[in-house]
Each structure stands twice: as C-alpha cells, then as structure tokens.
Motif scaffolding. Structure first.
Motif, PDB file in Angstrom:
ATOM      1  N   PHE A   1      -5.660  -1.932  -9.135  1.00 16.40           N
ATOM      2  CA  PHE A   1      -4.245  -2.193  -8.930  1.00 16.40           C
ATOM      3  C   PHE A   1      -3.509  -1.642 -10.143  1.00 16.40           C
ATOM      4  O   PHE A   1      -3.508  -2.253 -11.218  1.00 16.40           O
ATOM      5  N   ALA A   2      -2.884  -0.469  -9.955  1.00 16.57           N
ATOM      6  CA  ALA A   2      -2.321   0.279 -11.080  1.00 16.57           C
ATOM      7  C   ALA A   2      -1.259  -0.508 -11.837  1.00 16.57           C
ATOM      8  O   ALA A   2      -1.306  -0.605 -13.069  1.00 16.57           O
ATOM      9  N   GLU A   3      -0.277  -1.084 -11.134  1.00 19.02           N
ATOM     10  CA  GLU A   3       0.810  -1.798 -11.804  1.00 19.02           C
ATOM     11  C   GLU A   3       0.306  -3.034 -12.536  1.00 19.02           C
ATOM     12  O   GLU A   3       0.771  -3.373 -13.630  1.00 19.02           O
ATOM     13  N   ARG A   4      -0.631  -3.722 -11.961  1.00 20.71           N
ATOM     14  CA  ARG A   4      -1.165  -4.948 -12.568  1.00 20.71           C
ATOM     15  C   ARG A   4      -2.190  -4.649 -13.658  1.00 20.71           C
ATOM     16  O   ARG A   4      -2.576  -5.543 -14.407  1.00 20.71           O
ATOM     17  N   GLU A   5      -2.653  -3.400 -13.698  1.00 26.19           N
ATOM     18  CA  GLU A   5      -3.726  -3.012 -14.616  1.00 26.19           C
ATOM     19  C   GLU A   5      -4.941  -3.923 -14.413  1.00 26.19           C
ATOM     20  O   GLU A   5      -5.561  -4.420 -15.349  1.00 26.19           O
ATOM     21  N   GLU A   6      -5.289  -4.123 -13.134  1.00 26.79           N
ATOM     22  CA  GLU A   6      -6.446  -4.921 -12.754  1.00 26.79           C
ATOM     23  C   GLU A   6      -7.463  -4.020 -12.066  1.00 26.79           C
ATOM     24  O   GLU A   6      -7.095  -3.162 -11.246  1.00 26.79           O
ATOM     25  N   PHE A   7      -8.734  -4.232 -12.398  1.00 27.37           N
ATOM     26  CA  PHE A   7      -9.801  -3.387 -11.869  1.00 27.37           C
ATOM     27  C   PHE A   7     -10.971  -4.279 -11.461  1.00 27.37           C
ATOM     28  O   PHE A   7     -11.357  -5.192 -12.190  1.00 27.37           O
ATOM     29  N   TYR A   8     -11.525  -3.991 -10.281  1.00 27.15           N
ATOM     30  CA  TYR A   8     -12.613  -4.814  -9.762  1.00 27.15           C
ATOM     31  C   TYR A   8     -13.715  -3.922  -9.190  1.00 27.15           C
ATOM     32  O   TYR A   8     -13.456  -2.848  -8.650  1.00 27.15           O
ATOM     33  N   ARG A   9     -14.954  -4.416  -9.296  1.00 22.06           N
ATOM     34  CA  ARG A   9     -16.083  -3.812  -8.599  1.00 22.06           C
ATOM     35  C   ARG A   9     -16.514  -4.773  -7.496  1.00 22.06           C
ATOM     36  O   ARG A   9     -16.654  -5.985  -7.723  1.00 22.06           O
ATOM     37  N   VAL A  10     -16.712  -4.252  -6.302  1.00 23.47           N
ATOM     38  CA  VAL A  10     -17.190  -5.078  -5.198  1.00 23.47           C
ATOM     39  C   VAL A  10     -18.690  -5.274  -5.383  1.00 23.47           C
ATOM     40  O   VAL A  10     -19.451  -4.309  -5.439  1.00 23.47           O
ATOM     41  N   PHE A  11     -19.089  -6.523  -5.509  1.00 26.52           N
ATOM     42  CA  PHE A  11     -20.473  -6.839  -5.864  1.00 26.52           C
ATOM     43  C   PHE A  11     -20.936  -8.012  -5.015  1.00 26.52           C
ATOM     44  O   PHE A  11     -20.174  -8.964  -4.800  1.00 26.52           O
ATOM     45  N   PRO A  12     -22.155  -7.994  -4.507  1.00 26.79           N
ATOM     46  CA  PRO A  12     -22.633  -9.114  -3.684  1.00 26.79           C
ATOM     47  C   PRO A  12     -22.894 -10.359  -4.529  1.00 26.79           C
ATOM     48  O   PRO A  12     -23.514 -10.279  -5.581  1.00 26.79           O
ATOM     49  N   ASP A  13     -22.377 -11.494  -4.055  1.00 25.47           N
ATOM     50  CA  ASP A  13     -22.683 -12.731  -4.762  1.00 25.47           C
ATOM     51  C   ASP A  13     -23.857 -13.408  -4.062  1.00 25.47           C
ATOM     52  O   ASP A  13     -24.437 -12.873  -3.121  1.00 25.47           O
ATOM     53  N   GLU A  14     -24.250 -14.577  -4.554  1.00 29.02           N
ATOM     54  CA  GLU A  14     -25.368 -15.283  -3.934  1.00 29.02           C
ATOM     55  C   GLU A  14     -25.021 -15.628  -2.489  1.00 29.02           C
ATOM     56  O   GLU A  14     -23.956 -16.153  -2.208  1.00 29.02           O
ATOM     57  N   GLY A  15     -25.897 -15.312  -1.589  1.00 29.13           N
ATOM     58  CA  GLY A  15     -25.632 -15.488  -0.177  1.00 29.13           C
ATOM     59  C   GLY A  15     -25.254 -14.182   0.501  1.00 29.13           C
ATOM     60  O   GLY A  15     -25.197 -14.113   1.724  1.00 29.13           O
TER      61      GLY A  15
ATOM     62  N   LEU B   1       0.808  -1.206   0.000  1.00 32.10           N
ATOM     63  CA  LEU B   1       0.000   0.000   0.000  1.00 32.10           C
ATOM     64  C   LEU B   1       0.847   1.265   0.000  1.00 32.10           C
ATOM     65  O   LEU B   1       0.424   2.312  -0.506  1.00 32.10           O
ATOM     66  N   ASN B   2       2.039   1.190   0.563  1.00 30.47           N
ATOM     67  CA  ASN B   2       2.923   2.366   0.585  1.00 30.47           C
ATOM     68  C   ASN B   2       3.450   2.730  -0.798  1.00 30.47           C
ATOM     69  O   ASN B   2       4.040   3.806  -0.970  1.00 30.47           O
ATOM     70  N   GLN B   3       3.240   1.856  -1.794  1.00 30.72           N
ATOM     71  CA  GLN B   3       3.683   2.147  -3.156  1.00 30.72           C
ATOM     72  C   GLN B   3       2.661   2.967  -3.938  1.00 30.72           C
ATOM     73  O   GLN B   3       2.887   3.344  -5.083  1.00 30.72           O
ATOM     74  N   ASP B   4       1.509   3.235  -3.307  1.00 30.35           N
ATOM     75  CA  ASP B   4       0.434   4.014  -3.932  1.00 30.35           C
ATOM     76  C   ASP B   4      -0.092   3.382  -5.216  1.00 30.35           C
ATOM     77  O   ASP B   4      -0.538   4.077  -6.132  1.00 30.35           O
ATOM     78  N   ASN B   5      -0.039   2.067  -5.275  1.00 30.17           N
ATOM     79  CA  ASN B   5      -0.531   1.365  -6.465  1.00 30.17           C
ATOM     80  C   ASN B   5      -1.903   0.728  -6.257  1.00 30.17           C
ATOM     81  O   ASN B   5      -2.447   0.137  -7.183  1.00 30.17           O
ATOM     82  N   VAL B   6      -2.432   0.810  -5.037  1.00 33.20           N
ATOM     83  CA  VAL B   6      -3.751   0.267  -4.748  1.00 33.20           C
ATOM     84  C   VAL B   6      -4.713   1.437  -4.557  1.00 33.20           C
ATOM     85  O   VAL B   6      -4.503   2.289  -3.690  1.00 33.20           O
ATOM     86  N   LEU B   7      -5.748   1.494  -5.374  1.00 31.97           N
ATOM     87  CA  LEU B   7      -6.688   2.601  -5.331  1.00 31.97           C
ATOM     88  C   LEU B   7      -8.101   2.093  -5.029  1.00 31.97           C
ATOM     89  O   LEU B   7      -8.501   1.037  -5.527  1.00 31.97           O
ATOM     90  N   ILE B   8      -8.822   2.845  -4.219  1.00 33.09           N
ATOM     91  CA  ILE B   8     -10.239   2.585  -3.991  1.00 33.09           C
ATOM     92  C   ILE B   8     -11.004   3.816  -4.456  1.00 33.09           C
ATOM     93  O   ILE B   8     -10.739   4.936  -3.994  1.00 33.09           O
ATOM     94  N   ASN B   9     -11.879   3.618  -5.394  1.00 39.48           N
ATOM     95  CA  ASN B   9     -12.648   4.714  -5.984  1.00 39.48           C
ATOM     96  C   ASN B   9     -11.750   5.835  -6.494  1.00 39.48           C
ATOM     97  O   ASN B   9     -12.034   7.025  -6.315  1.00 39.48           O
ATOM     98  N   GLY B  10     -10.641   5.417  -7.125  1.00 42.00           N
ATOM     99  CA  GLY B  10      -9.750   6.360  -7.774  1.00 42.00           C
ATOM    100  C   GLY B  10      -8.716   7.018  -6.891  1.00 42.00           C
ATOM    101  O   GLY B  10      -7.900   7.816  -7.375  1.00 42.00           O
ATOM    102  N   LYS B  11      -8.703   6.705  -5.586  1.00 37.02           N
ATOM    103  CA  LYS B  11      -7.771   7.356  -4.669  1.00 37.02           C
ATOM    104  C   LYS B  11      -6.843   6.326  -4.030  1.00 37.02           C
ATOM    105  O   LYS B  11      -7.301   5.275  -3.565  1.00 37.02           O
ATOM    106  N   PRO B  12      -5.504   6.614  -3.989  1.00 34.80           N
ATOM    107  CA  PRO B  12      -4.570   5.689  -3.354  1.00 34.80           C
ATOM    108  C   PRO B  12      -4.905   5.481  -1.881  1.00 34.80           C
ATOM    109  O   PRO B  12      -5.321   6.414  -1.190  1.00 34.80           O
ATOM    110  N   VAL B  13      -4.736   4.264  -1.408  1.00 30.86           N
ATOM    111  CA  VAL B  13      -5.051   3.917  -0.025  1.00 30.86           C
ATOM    112  C   VAL B  13      -3.801   3.380   0.651  1.00 30.86           C
ATOM    113  O   VAL B  13      -3.087   2.549   0.089  1.00 30.86           O
ATOM    114  N   SER B  14      -3.528   3.847   1.869  1.00 32.35           N
ATOM    115  CA  SER B  14      -2.342   3.390   2.595  1.00 32.35           C
ATOM    116  C   SER B  14      -2.688   2.626   3.871  1.00 32.35           C
ATOM    117  O   SER B  14      -1.809   2.044   4.501  1.00 32.35           O
ATOM    118  N   ASP B  15      -3.966   2.620   4.244  1.00 27.78           N
ATOM    119  CA  ASP B  15      -4.402   1.967   5.478  1.00 27.78           C
ATOM    120  C   ASP B  15      -4.973   0.588   5.165  1.00 27.78           C
ATOM    121  O   ASP B  15      -5.995   0.463   4.496  1.00 27.78           O
TER     122      ASP B  15
END
Length: 248
Positions: A87-101, A60-74
């Motif tokens: 995940f900026a370096e990995r070029e991976e993007f996810y939406r948190v979505f409820p699955d069944e259950g 997280l200290n590398q500022d490569n993890v973003l939540i809603n477009g903003k880097p997170v360190s906590d």
C-alpha cells in the motif's frame, strides 16, 4: 457467470468466516488457481480498509495498491501464497504467508523485502533455443540457461522490478521449509530426511523442529516430539527471513 462463491465451499486457505453469510466474492481466473483469494477479501475481511466492493474499486483506481510491484485495479484479482501486497500511500508492505491451519495471512515486511517474492519450482522443461523454462507455484514462468542448477521443488526469489532470480534455496536435507497444506500447514522446520517413494506415490518428507514447535505439535495430538512427516508437495523451502519480515 455468477460473481459469488458460497462461503461453505471456499478453499480452506481463504481467510473468511464460513457461517456468517451464505456468499462471498468469487476470484477471477489468474495466479494460484482455485486457492487464490480475491483481493476484495484481503481489503475488506482481513485488513478492514474498505467496507464493500464500491469502496474497494475506488481505492484500487488510485493505483496505490500493488501486488508483486504492479498496481492492481481488479478487486477480484486472486492473491495467494508468497505474494507481496503493498500500500504505497500507507507505506505498508505484507507477504502472504500460510499460518497454522493453512489459512493465508499477511506478514508485515519492510520495503526492501517487498521488492521480491518467493516461488516454488513445480515444473522444469526444455524450450527451444537451448533454454529451460521454470514454472512456479503461482503459474509464473521463468526462462533460465540450460546448465542452471535449479531443480524441481527448489525455491527461488524473483525481483519484482525485472523478473530476475536474486536468490536460490535448494530442496535438500537440512533446508528450512514451511508446510503449506495438510495437517501441519503453517509449521516450520528443517528437512531431516527425504524418502523417495517408488512408483507414482508422493515422496515423504521428515521435518525436524525445535523443541517449542515439537512440544506444541505433540500436545495437539500431532506427530511425536521432534518434528512431523508430510509429503513433498506440501512443503516449500524458505529462508529464515521469510518468517519474520526481515530483509531477504
């Protein structure tokens, strides 16, 4: 104050195994209230990108993890429904979505879709200056013009760059919704009927599903084939692209 949370008492939405160990990390105060999942759990238990808190802090200290477009360190920052995790370096993007259950899961999306997030309007009130303040499900507030067409239980899509509303999905019969809590959490369908209940009781919502979803629900002892019934609080209006990671 303890930084640990007993696994057996975590909210049902948390994607953790409850019987493997006694404790897990506790979420900091922040968005989503008690339903917010600590970012460490996402990084360690869901994605497997780190093995422990120390590795998470370093990443997280590398500022490569973003939540809603903003880097997170906590690493204890709460992550919740409809958040965008990138995940900026990995070029991976996810939406948190409820699955069944009702457990929160990560749905892969493209970079364009990661530029905005969905929010359900849970409160609407007038504020000084002739404006109206909208409160979203995660606690975020937006100020709009008094004559704006937004209503309670509508959904809006908010740009991560400037906080502007870029799309609006009204809560009405015919709208596509997903259940985010209750017995039908994770199921998707269209609102067939909104039943307004007098007094303080929750309004009922009848949701119509296609044949595949209906047969599965009936086979598992759910509602009769054709859909399900839940309460207004448990449904969120979505766009069809929110289920498959396409462009918003």
């Amino acid at each position: 104050m303890t930084k640990h949370q007993k696994r057996l008492s975590v909210p049902n939405s948390w994607p953790v195994e409850r019987k493997t160990e006694t404790f897990t990390v506790k979420a900091d105060a922040g968005p989503h209230g008690e339903a917010g999942v600590p970012l460490l759990i996402v990084l360690r238990d869901v994605l497997g990108y780190v093995d422990n808190r120390k590795e998470a802090r370093y990443a997280l200290n590398q500022d490569n993890v973003l939540i809603n477009g903003k880097p997170v360190s906590d690493e204890e920052r709460p992550v919740g429904m409809f958040d965008i995790v990138a995940f900026a370096e990995r070029e991976e993007f996810y939406r948190v979505f409820p699955d069944e259950g009702g457990r929160l899961a990560l749905t892969p999306i493209d970079e364009e879709s990661a530029g905005s997030k969905l929010g359900k309007i849970v409160n609407k009130q007038h504020v000084p200056g002739g404006k109206v303040q909208l409160t979203l499900h995660d606690g975020e507030t937006l100020t709009v013009d008094e004559d704006s067409e937004y209503s309670g239980s509508d959904s809006v899509v908010v740009s991560n760059d400037d906080g502007e509303i870029v799309a609006h999905f009204p809560y009405e019969e015919g709208a596509l919704v997903t259940a985010v809590d209750g017995a039908h959490a994770g199921e998707i369908g269209e609102i067939d009927e909104i039943q307004v209940t007098p007094g303080s009781s929750a309004n009922n919502v009848l949701v119509e599903q296609d044949d595949g979803d209906s047969e599965a629900s009936a086979a598992e002892g759910g509602e009769a084939a054709g859909g399900f019934e839940t309460i207004q609080e448990y449904v969120v209006v979505i766009d069809e692209n929110f289920t498959d990671g396409g462009d918003d």
